[in-house]
Enzyme design. Structure first.
Site, PDB file in Angstrom:
ATOM      1  N   CYS A   1      23.875 -21.525   1.225  1.00 63.25           N
ATOM      2  CA  CYS A   1      25.081 -21.658   0.411  1.00 63.25           C
ATOM      3  C   CYS A   1      26.317 -21.155   1.152  1.00 63.25           C
ATOM      4  CB  CYS A   1      24.909 -20.923  -0.912  1.00 63.25           C
ATOM      5  SG  CYS A   1      24.389 -19.206  -0.741  1.00 63.25           S
TER       6      CYS A   1
ATOM      7  N   HIS B   1      24.433 -15.048  -3.279  1.00 59.45           N
ATOM      8  CA  HIS B   1      24.804 -16.464  -3.371  1.00 59.45           C
ATOM      9  C   HIS B   1      26.310 -16.610  -3.185  1.00 59.45           C
ATOM     10  CE1 HIS B   1      24.460 -20.622  -4.477  1.00 59.45           C
ATOM     11  NE2 HIS B   1      25.247 -20.491  -5.539  1.00 59.45           N
TER      12      HIS B   1
ATOM     13  N   HIS C   1      21.350  -4.635  27.032  1.00 57.56           N
ATOM     14  CA  HIS C   1      20.992  -3.259  27.384  1.00 57.56           C
ATOM     15  C   HIS C   1      19.781  -2.762  26.604  1.00 57.56           C
ATOM     16  CE1 HIS C   1      25.335  -2.778  28.936  1.00 57.56           C
ATOM     17  NE2 HIS C   1      24.510  -2.920  29.951  1.00 57.56           N
TER      18      HIS C   1
ATOM     19  N   CYS D   1      27.670   0.214  27.044  1.00 57.30           N
ATOM     20  CA  CYS D   1      28.833  -0.641  27.300  1.00 57.30           C
ATOM     21  C   CYS D   1      29.867  -0.607  26.176  1.00 57.30           C
ATOM     22  CB  CYS D   1      28.384  -2.085  27.522  1.00 57.30           C
ATOM     23  SG  CYS D   1      27.687  -2.881  26.066  1.00 57.30           S
TER      24      CYS D   1
END
Length: 852
Positions: A340, A812, A239, A209
């Site tokens: 975070c 982070h 799919h 697709c």
């Protein structure tokens, strides 16, 4: 928990018969928590009050929802529920002994509440003491729970079960996702076809697709296919699952999650995420060698080299004494385990006045009209989070040691420092395969996920996400005929490429790389890191340059041709969000982050990127669609079987599911589900699907596509999809009618008809108003098409989110915001005045428009 351990001793306030008689009228409302019930005994549904708070926490004995003292009356008035379990944790000073030491408390010293214990207090001088009692509204009559012998058995059992119930966030605890994974039974014996398939490091798309997100690599034959559709609107067309049903190949790995430490693997046969102990071997079969990275002579992997640490130090402003900030707008957020990314985005969102007004400004109304379960309401949880961050109630400076000593003589009133967004994260990530896990995520993806939820949950006359929305004009040109086509699309983020070739310190970079290699070979300390310095102007230039269009079909040539596309701003948003595209893949499949320094400006003028539309001398490409290939067997229409199976698994008849998917144009399980709900009562609901031959009129299909009510009314689910994209309801209906309820063509129609005709049918207008509670809100805007706040293209920087680490799946996030004339760093719970804001190392930047 044993009852005797919890309820021991104590004097009865009433005689046993009196207690029993007092509780008799409320016994039908008191429930015993079952295994599937969620018990909120540590957090209020409307605030961040807990048993640690001064007023404690009231837990409803029927719904098991928790409420702080400020919000308990609201729940009582709304539900009529009278019996609550009041939980309170006290912190008291230990009784001193004759020798001056402390004697342990003798009564009720057991802690039975699942709460964190502060490490800031001296445990030799103070101790915690938990208290539980029943409270009956509206008279606030209290029954101390040590009266175990006098309470009816049902009440005692219910209180015990509630107090011993597990946290409703148990599945969200750090590392729980990883601990649940088991090695797949197929991993050791997996058969891999020797078909010569090699997977490139980028440019993937579903082979069925052409979808380019949520892609999975089948580890048996190397097929790249899209995953399942999810109820938040993300995902794919299923799919990958369909391919498994066709071939039986059981294991697939999600592209984009592969790192030197592993990857996300799913077993279709076992129907769950699994571990693949042989993942490196299985990936190497298709040319992916990233799990067998070379180890350098100093024992560190390529992406663990120590200079990377300096990025952490610079962004977090390590080594500099930062002054903590307290009060309204300076509240930190606890990291729940790789959350975070959420903390950083929400701090930036609630620094914007429009979001403050929409949620915190409307807080009383939102809370008063919240559903019976406010933990499952988006606007309630947004208002709760906004109030927690902006009120200052949970950001108070610590007490001086001498003040603590005075206060502790009777009872300690704890000072809150930050909030724990467990309830918010649990709700906002529900049903999402990535955000519901405890893995690190991309802050940019979460930002778009949040905006999607804001769009779907209107809160008032103005949608706060309007401030981010803008129109992009895309100019596509056929390179052979030189003819052009102009189209508009909606976007929320300006993505800037990193122009590495424009680095101004190339000689330094070359010298650094030579020194680094020499140091590794000689096992010497690595040289100080040298970052590429990229001019912002070069990144802006790269954004505006033409790009090639893959598989371009030229309507002028009636054939495929070479095409180029350029993008310009058809409108400028109130707030401009700029993402620096730092993350990429190397040719060796190793994901890498471009560690660059970009001189992001405090003041930004992008007026020159304003779209100009069709220019004199330009000739438009003919409005001709690519030819439709009609299959020999017209009855063999491609129906998305994955959507069919999703619906069938819900218990609906298979033929009804096939009809639902067919009549909604393969738009996915959610749209088909809405069709099923609207047509369940029809006599031929479960009859086999009969697809008319090409050219015939499908009377049943036309009826099916019409909504229940007026003739030729487009399906309500399609109308809702277009409205969620920012268009008005009458525009959505008009576009669907003009395109025979084809969603894709309807969107094209909207952009090509900037001034659609007004609906004149009063009956239709009445129905529209009844079907959409926000129709009057949308009508008040007075403008057609998506809600756009256009204006000048001059901006000022007010915030940025930075990422530390080598991948969006690790590391982070930290947020810097400019408030009250100075920069402030938000590093989870730590909120401090910034001394050296690293504006050149950011990942996502937030600009606000400068008034003209």
């Amino acid at each position: 928990m044993q009852r005797a351990a919890l309820f021991r001793g104590g004097d009865a306030q009433m005689a046993a018969g009196d207690l029993g008689e007092l509780l008799v009228p409320y016994m039908p409302t008191i429930r015993v928590p079952k295994s599937g019930d969620r018990v909120f005994k540590t957090e209020c549904a409307f605030s961040y009050d807990s048993p640690d708070s001064e007023g404690g926490l009231y837990v409803c004995m029927n719904t098991f929802l928790g409420f702080g003292r400020e919000h308990i009356e609201r729940h009582y008035r709304k539900t009529g529920q009278c019996v609550y379990l009041h939980l309170k944790r006290h912190l008291r000073q230990k009784v001193p002994g004759a020798s001056g030491g402390a004697l342990p408390k003798r009564r009720n010293a057991k802690l039975f509440l699942d709460l964190e214990i502060s490490s800031d207090l001296n445990s030799d001088d103070f101790e915690y003491e938990d208290e539980a009692k029943l409270v009956i509204f509206p008279d606030h009559y209290e029954i101390s729970l040590p009266n175990i012998e006098e309470l009816p058995a049902l009440v005692t059992i219910a209180c015990d079960a509630l107090l011993s119930a597990k946290s409703p966030y148990r599945k969200q605890e750090p590392d729980s996702w990883e601990e649940e994974l088991q090695a797949s039974k197929h991993a050791k014996t997996l058969v891999q076809l020797d078909n010569g398939v090699r997977i490139p490091p980028s440019g993937w798309k579903c082979s069925r697709c052409d979808l380019r997100e949520n892609l999975w690599l089948n580890l048996s034959d190397g097929s790249v296919l899209c995953g399942k559709w999810f109820f938040d609107g993300s995902g794919g067309n299923g799919h990958a699952v369909e391919h498994y049903r066709d071939t039986g190949y059981p294991l697939a790995v999600k592209l984009g999650t592969i790192t030197p430490d592993g990857a996300d693997v799913y077993s279709f046969d076992e129907e769950e995420p699994v571990l693949d102990p042989h993942i490196a071997k299985h990936l190497a079969h298709f040319g992916i060698d990233m799990l067998q990275m070379q180890v350098t002579d100093n024992g560190l992997r390529d992406n663990d080299i120590k200079p990377r640490v300096s990025e952490w130090e610079v962004i977090q402003e390590a080594g500099v004494k930062l002054k903590p900030m307290y009060g309204p707008g300076y509240t930190g957020m606890k990291n729940l385990g790789n959350s975070c990314y959420l903390n950083a985005v929400m701090q930036a969102i609630f620094s914007i006045p429009e979001f403050q007004r929409a949620y915190v400004g409307n807080l009383p109304r939102i809370f008063d009209y919240s559903p019976l379960d406010p933990t499952q309401d988006f606007n309630t949880q947004m208002a709760k989070l906004g109030h927690g961050l902006l009120s200052g109630q949970y950001s108070k400076p610590p007490m001086k040691s001498e003040l603590i000593e005075q206060v502790m003589k009777e009872e300690h009133k704890p000072q809150h420092n930050g909030i724990s967004p467990r309830m918010f994260k649990a709700f906002i990530s529900k049903g999402h395969p990535e955000f519901s896990s405890n893995r690190q995520q991309d802050a940019q993806e979460f930002f778009l996920h949040l905006i999607n939820l804001v769009e779907r949950n209107p809160v008032g006359s103005e949608n706060p996400s309007d401030v981010f929305r803008f129109l992009v004009e895309e100019r596509t040109q056929c390179c052979q005929s030189r003819k052009v086509r102009y189209t508009d699309r909606v976007d929320y983020i300006m993505q800037l490429p990193v122009a590495m070739e424009a680095a101004t310190n190339k000689d330094e970079l070359i010298a650094y790389e030579l020194k680094r290699r020499e140091a590794e070979a000689a096992r010497r300390p690595l040289p100080e890191l040298v970052r590429a310095k990229i001019p912002f102007s070069a990144c802006l230039q790269a954004f505006s340059e033409p790009s090639n269009v893959e598989d371009f079909w030229s309507s002028a040539l009636q054939a495929k041709s070479a095409g180029v596309k350029t993008s310009r701003f058809a409108s400028f948003p109130e707030y401009l969000v700029v993402q620096i595209k730092k993350f990429t893949f190397g040719l060796d499949w190793i994901p890498k982050k471009l560690d660059v320094s970009i001189d992001m400006p405090d003041f930004l003028d992008i007026t020159h990127l304003r779209a100009r539309g069709l220019q004199p001398g330009e000739e438009e490409l003919p409005d001709i669609a690519p030819p439709i290939v009609i299959p020999d067997d017209t009855k063999a229409l491609d129906i998305d079987e994955s959507s069919v199976m999703q619906l069938a698994e819900m218990g609906f008849p298979l033929e009804a599911c096939r009809k639902a998917v067919y009549y909604t144009g393969n738009l996915g399980a959610e749209v088909a589900f809405n069709w099923i709900i609207a047509h369940m009562e029809e006599p031929d609901f479960a009859e086999p699907l009969v697809i008319p031959a090409f050219g015939e009129v499908a009377s049943s299909g036309a009826a099916a596509l019409g909504a229940v009510g007026l003739d030729n009314q487009p399906p309500e689910e399609m109308v809702a999809i277009i409205i969620s994209m920012g268009f008005q309801r009458n525009v959505a209906i008009q576009a669907l009618k003009a395109t025979n309820n084809n969603l894709e063509r309807a969107l094209e129609w909207i952009f090509s008809h900037p001034d659609p005709e007004e609906e004149s049918d009063p009956a239709l207008d009445t129905m529209d108003m009844e079907n959409n509670a926000n129709a009057n809100i949308l009508a008040e805007t007075g403008s057609e098409g998506p809600r756009i706040k256009d204006g000048p293209g001059r901006y000022e920087l007010f915030g940025f989110i930075s990422h530390m680490g080598t991948s969006t799946m690790s590391g982070h996030y930290v947020c810097h915001l400019r408030k009250e004339g100075r920069w402030v760093i938000y590093n989870d719970l730590r909120v401090c005045a910034s001394e050296r804001p690293p504006k050149d190392l950011g990942y996502i930047y937030f600009y606000h428009r400068i008034p003209s």
